[in-house]
Enzyme design. Structure first.
Site, PDB file in Angstrom:
ATOM      1  N   HIS A 100       1.819   6.840  -4.975  1.00 18.46           N
ATOM      2  CA  HIS A 100       2.151   6.160  -3.714  1.00 18.46           C
ATOM      3  C   HIS A 100       1.887   7.069  -2.519  1.00 18.46           C
ATOM      4  CE1 HIS A 100       4.205   2.286  -4.805  1.00 18.46           C
ATOM      5  NE2 HIS A 100       4.142   2.876  -5.989  1.00 18.46           N
ATOM      6  N   THR A 101       0.832   7.849  -2.577  1.00 21.85           N
ATOM      7  CA  THR A 101       0.465   8.712  -1.453  1.00 21.85           C
ATOM      8  C   THR A 101      -0.842   8.285  -0.799  1.00 21.85           C
ATOM      9  OG1 THR A 101      -0.580  10.256  -3.006  1.00 21.85           O
ATOM     10  CG2 THR A 101       1.668  10.758  -2.315  1.00 21.85           C
ATOM     11  N   GLY A 128      -1.285  -4.806 -16.687  1.00 18.03           N
ATOM     12  CA  GLY A 128       0.127  -4.624 -16.398  1.00 18.03           C
ATOM     13  C   GLY A 128       0.699  -3.317 -16.900  1.00 18.03           C
ATOM     14  N   GLY A 158      -0.197  -0.250 -15.525  1.00 17.20           N
ATOM     15  CA  GLY A 158      -0.351   0.786 -14.508  1.00 17.20           C
ATOM     16  C   GLY A 158      -1.599   1.620 -14.689  1.00 17.20           C
ATOM     17  N   LEU A 159      -2.606   1.062 -15.373  1.00 15.33           N
ATOM     18  CA  LEU A 159      -3.849   1.788 -15.643  1.00 15.33           C
ATOM     19  C   LEU A 159      -5.017   1.220 -14.847  1.00 15.33           C
ATOM     20  CD1 LEU A 159      -3.389   2.215 -19.502  1.00 15.33           C
ATOM     21  CD2 LEU A 159      -2.765   3.809 -17.674  1.00 15.33           C
ATOM     22  N   SER A 188      -6.479  -4.113 -12.557  1.00 16.82           N
ATOM     23  CA  SER A 188      -6.780  -4.983 -11.415  1.00 16.82           C
ATOM     24  C   SER A 188      -7.942  -4.434 -10.596  1.00 16.82           C
ATOM     25  CB  SER A 188      -5.550  -5.129 -10.523  1.00 16.82           C
ATOM     26  OG  SER A 188      -4.491  -5.745 -11.219  1.00 16.82           O
ATOM     27  N   ASP A 232      -7.575   4.048  -6.677  1.00 15.88           N
ATOM     28  CA  ASP A 232      -8.123   3.399  -7.857  1.00 15.88           C
ATOM     29  C   ASP A 232      -9.624   3.164  -7.729  1.00 15.88           C
ATOM     30  OD1 ASP A 232      -5.519   3.417  -8.662  1.00 15.88           O
ATOM     31  OD2 ASP A 232      -5.203   1.265  -8.424  1.00 15.88           O
TER      32      ASP A 232
END
Length: 444
Positions: A34-35, A125, A127-128, A131, A178
């Site tokens: 979250h940076t 779903g 966290g890899l 999406s 990502d």
């Protein structure tokens, strides 16, 4: 593998032209959570697990989407300059995001369509970044329909920056990590990624350890109420930046231009992390701060603060702990930079310690962990991992674990027994794998 995908494409789209195949890997983030949306660095690596597509252009502007997984229904839309999102959670939104983003950034002369069949061995779903991998894959499909070549016509980092903005179409307010690692990652290396401007440094992985991924089996959804929770941290960070800017302007006697938190380090002020931490303490009260008090600090009405910075954020009657979010940003920035140095020095013990500290901050300051993720990281450390932390957006998903190479087999057996068996009551193969890197996205 690719021959089977091509054959399945012809069955899904009889009469379509010969398809071209592309791949987009998943990623696991070693540290730096979250940076990215604050312009602060991250340290991820690609995965061998990937999304694979076969695609053929269409001249009529129709985009036809099929998936080898029957859980994803056939979808269709018409390429135009006025694409609207489908219902939250609909997988065609990721294709729409790619198409709309490229249309906006490149303004191509035409609006061709394409037929696309997708398959994946990348867990969703978890966290890899399944999406973002799908968005990148769809972007490669659309570039092919536009007769544009990755790298030759559209540089990788340019496309990554383009798609980071484009993915906001789906409704999540993430950063650019990502897309950057998926497009610019390399086999056998991690990526230290900095932002504004986007730049990627290749970093060696430890020789004496393996990176092991464990799926908590708690799905990290990004729609509905889960999306609001995910978006809360970016919103509160931006609000914290506004409060820091207000305090700086008060102290300097003139407006200080700070667009995002990263500007405190990389902008004209060039603050040290210690100076940034001191500023945060001066600018933001400790603990939950009511909306009325936030508005008073900014010299604005509560309604304006809510509309400008807290869109889609759930109303918290007791207030928002903004300082905790800022504390995480400063600490995580320091941890990423130190982790990069640890990897360059081959110091796995230091890297593991930093990963543990990161998880604690994600849990205590960001509030993005879950009981399952906490139990899984605790179990991993008891099983011999040097470091264990949640990875990805949080609220479920997977953990990333740094495990000495000679302990991996024992580690897997212990986690399988204690977490999946005793804690979850799950019988059968545990969703654990040793992470192996792959090249960045591109043609098969």
């Amino acid at each position: 593998m690719w021959g089977e995908l091509t054959e399945a494409f012809h069955k899904a789209f009889p009469g379509a032209g010969a398809p071209k195949c592309f791949r987009a890997p998943g990623r696991v983030n070693l540290i730096g959570e979250h940076t990215d949306y604050n312009g602060l660095p991250v340290l991820p690596m690609t995965l061998a697990q990937e999304i694979r597509i076969a695609v053929a252009p269409r001249r009529d502007g129709r985009v036809l989407l099929r998936n080898a997984d029957a859980a994803f229904a056939p979808m269709e839309f018409v390429n135009s300059d006025t694409l609207s999102p489908s219902a939250p959670g609909s997988w065609d939104n990721y294709a729409k995001a790619a198409v709309a983003g490229i249309n906006h950034a490149l303004a191509p002369a035409g609006r061709p369509g394409f037929c696309m069949l997708a398959e994946s061995d990348l867990p969703s779903g978890a966290g890899l970044s399944s999406s973002s991998a799908l968005v990148v894959a769809c972007a490669l499909a659309y570039l092919h329909a536009l007769e544009l070549e990755l790298e030759q016509d559209v540089p990788r980092l340019k496309l990554a920056a383009m798609l980071a903005e484009a993915e906001h179409f789906v409704g999540t307010r993430g950063g650019g990590m990502d897309q950057a690692v998926i497009l610019a990652g390399a086999a056998g290396r991690a990526c230290k990624i900095d932002f504004f401007p986007l730049r990627v440094e290749s970093v060696p992985l430890p020789d004496d350890c393996e990176v092991v991924v464990c799926d908590s089996t708690a799905k990290a959804e990004k729609s509905g109420a889960a999306r609001a929770l995910y978006n809360m941290n970016p919103r509160l960070c931006h609000l914290g930046c506004a409060l820091a800017r207000a305090k700086l302007s008060e102290e300097f006697g003139e407006d200080v231009q700070v667009e995002r938190l990263g500007d405190l380090w990389y902008g004209p002020l060039c603050l040290t992390t210690r100076e940034a931490e001191s500023l945060f303490k001066r600018a933001v009260p400790e603990g939950p701060v009511p909306l009325a008090e936030i508005a008073e600090l900014l010299g604005q009405k509560p309604e304006k603060v809510a509309s400008q910075w807290l869109e889609e954020v759930p109303i918290v009657k007791g207030g928002y702990d903004i300082l905790a979010r800022l504390r995480h940003q400063a600490g995580e920035y320091r941890r990423v930079e130190t982790a990069r140095d640890a990897l360059m020095a081959g110091d796995s013990t230091a890297l593991g310690r930093l990963m543990n500290e990161s998880h604690a901050s994600c849990r205590d300051n960001l509030g993005i962990s879950t009981p399952e993720l906490d139990r899984l990281t605790e179990t991993a450390l008891e099983a011999g991992a040097l470091g264990a932390r949640l990875t990805g957006a949080g609220f479920g998903g997977a953990t990333v674990n740094l495990v000495p190479a000679d302990r991996v087999e024992r580690f897997v057996a212990t986690v399988e027994r204690r977490y999946y068996g005793e804690y979850l009551g799950r019988v059968g193969n545990a969703p654990i794998f040793t992470a192996h890197t792959s090249p960045g996205a591109g043609p098969a």
